[in-house]
Design an enzyme around this catalytic site. Structure first.
Site, PDB file in Angstrom:
ATOM      1  N   TYR A  45      -4.609 -18.493   9.493  1.00 14.53           N
ATOM      2  CA  TYR A  45      -5.272 -19.805   9.614  1.00 14.53           C
ATOM      3  C   TYR A  45      -6.762 -19.603   9.388  1.00 14.53           C
ATOM      4  O   TYR A  45      -7.364 -18.643   9.887  1.00 14.53           O
ATOM      5  CB  TYR A  45      -5.057 -20.407  11.007  1.00 14.53           C
ATOM      6  CG  TYR A  45      -5.879 -21.669  11.246  1.00 14.53           C
ATOM      7  CD1 TYR A  45      -5.327 -22.925  11.057  1.00 14.53           C
ATOM      8  CD2 TYR A  45      -7.218 -21.587  11.641  1.00 14.53           C
ATOM      9  CE1 TYR A  45      -6.083 -24.079  11.253  1.00 14.53           C
ATOM     10  CE2 TYR A  45      -7.984 -22.728  11.833  1.00 14.53           C
ATOM     11  CZ  TYR A  45      -7.408 -23.970  11.636  1.00 14.53           C
ATOM     12  OH  TYR A  45      -8.154 -25.094  11.812  1.00 14.53           O
TER      13      TYR A  45
ATOM     14  N   GLU B  34      -9.562 -27.263   6.441  1.00 11.90           N
ATOM     15  CA  GLU B  34      -8.557 -26.418   7.076  1.00 11.90           C
ATOM     16  C   GLU B  34      -7.559 -25.912   6.041  1.00 11.90           C
ATOM     17  O   GLU B  34      -7.101 -26.670   5.194  1.00 11.90           O
ATOM     18  CB  GLU B  34      -7.834 -27.230   8.162  1.00 11.90           C
ATOM     19  CG  GLU B  34      -6.793 -26.474   8.950  1.00 11.90           C
ATOM     20  CD  GLU B  34      -6.150 -27.355  10.009  1.00 11.90           C
ATOM     21  OE1 GLU B  34      -6.571 -27.263  11.178  1.00 11.90           O
ATOM     22  OE2 GLU B  34      -5.253 -28.150   9.669  1.00 11.90           O
TER      23      GLU B  34
END
Length: 392
Positions: free
Chosen positions: A109, A197
């Site tokens: 991530y 993101e």
């Protein structure tokens, strides 16, 4: 303002972030054509909606053969997705993204957002990707790295070293990962983003690092600097009320109650909703008409509020600082006549030219209740809504 995944990927590609080739389709025929253009024998098809959890909702599917692309696309285009993020009304997928499947050796991530407490942008990274970062932070906080970076979007060499070590990247992987992080933070600043993101960011068996998903949210207050991003706004992803409100530069959010609210100023609007709750009622919406509302804006605000069938009364709460109370009164009276409003209206005015505003209401033939303080106004609105509900 949220962007679709395919829009975010187009932007991120410009910043040197490696993304597998993809195409976008709005029809089955277009999906088949995209599959052929990309030379896909198998494919991943993903609905494009402004909400997460698409996989769990059945919005991400594999086509095991080229022939299956058609049937999978047919199932996904027009699909209504309903989950906690969309609310009970859900959102409909008008488009799908089509790309090739990627073999995954490891998921990561990486993202950037504003740390409100420190008033700085921060890079967030974790070697645990593919799941909600909030869940990772809750269960394994030691697996989350947070690094502030400058408003030029640059990361220092020591920060990149810390990042690559934390993520477990070495050699060529470290160089690729560092380049992605630098591209992401640069994009965050230059696009006036509130969130960028990549989840998951993946490593393939041969050591490539690729962005398989992307999310980009833009600060709406900065859209005047971002005409390209402004043009990416998709009105199909919000309620008809929110789309209409945006067209007239009104801030509107639908809620579950039955008392419509029209207020000038976000803080006053929140206080109004709180006092409605204290009086035993429930607000049907948040609607901020802003500091310079015109007669037309007030009319459109009423139109939006009344498009919600749950509304049984309307509370107008205006503090006239920049706003002239007489202008608001004139707008409310005009809207009530034009729209043939039949639900009870309670108005509380205070501030600039308030006496003239109150006089206009007193002399109006319309049944509009007025109150000199917010507590009384909220109580009157709650009582009117309860009475109107019983009549219905």
């Amino acid at each position: 303002m949220n962007l679709h995944e395919y829009q975010a990927k187009k932007i991120l590609k410009r910043y040197g972030i490696p993304i597998p080739d993809f195409g976008v389709a709005e029809s089955v025929e277009e999906a088949v054509r995209v599959g052929k253009e990309l030379g896909l024998e198998t494919a991943v098809l993903k609905i494009q909606v402004h909400a997460g959890g698409r996989g769990k909702a059945g919005g991400v599917k594999f086509a095991k053969t080229r022939a299956e692309i058609s049937s999978v696309a047919k199932a996904l285009i027009g699909m209504k997705m309903v989950n906690q993020q969309t609310g009970p009304d859900g959102v409909i997928a008008q488009k799908i993204l089509i790309t090739k499947p990627v073999d995954i050796a490891k998921e990561y991530y990486i993202g950037a957002l504003i740390d409100r407490e420190r008033a700085v942008p921060i890079l967030i990274a974790s070697p645990e990707g593919g799941m909600d970062i909030e869940e990772v932070a809750h269960k394994w906080p030691e697996k989350i790295l947070k690094m502030p970076f400058g408003f030029d979007g640059a990361l220092h060499s020591y920060q990149l070293l810390r990042l690559t070590k934390f993520m477990g990247w070495t050699g060529e992987e470290a160089k690729r990962g560092a380049k992605i992080a630098q591209g992401l933070t640069k994009c965050f600043i230059e696009m006036d983003a509130s969130l960028v993101e990549i989840n998951p960011l993946v490593k393939t068996p041969d050591g490539e690092i690729l962005a398989l998903d992307a999310k980009l949210s833009v600060d709406e207050n900065a859209l005047f600097r971002q005409p390209e991003l402004q043009a990416m706004y998709d009105a199909t992803q919000v309620s008809s009320q929110e789309a209409a409100a945006k067209e007239f530069d009104l801030a509107y959010i639908a809620m579950d109650g039955n008392i419509g609210c029209m207020v000038n100023g976000a803080g006053l609007a929140m206080a109004t909703m709180d006092i409605i709750q204290l009086a035993g009622g429930a607000p049907a919406n948040f609607l901020d008409v802003g500091g310079g509302a015109t007669k037309e804006k007030v009319s459109e605000g009423f139109r939006i509020i009344l498009s919600d069938p749950k509304v049984k009364a309307i509370l107008v709460n205006i503090f006239g600082g920049i706003m002239n109370c007489a202008t608001i009164a004139d707008g409310v009276i005009h809207a009530a006549k034009e729209l043939h409003i039949h639900v009870p209206i309670v108005v509380r005015l205070e501030g600039t030219n308030v006496e003239e505003g109150r006089r206009l209401f007193r002399e109006s033939p319309l049944k509009i209740q007025t109150a000199e303080d917010l507590k009384t106004a909220a109580e009157l609105a709650v009582k009117a809504a309860q009475k109107n509900r019983k009549i219905d």
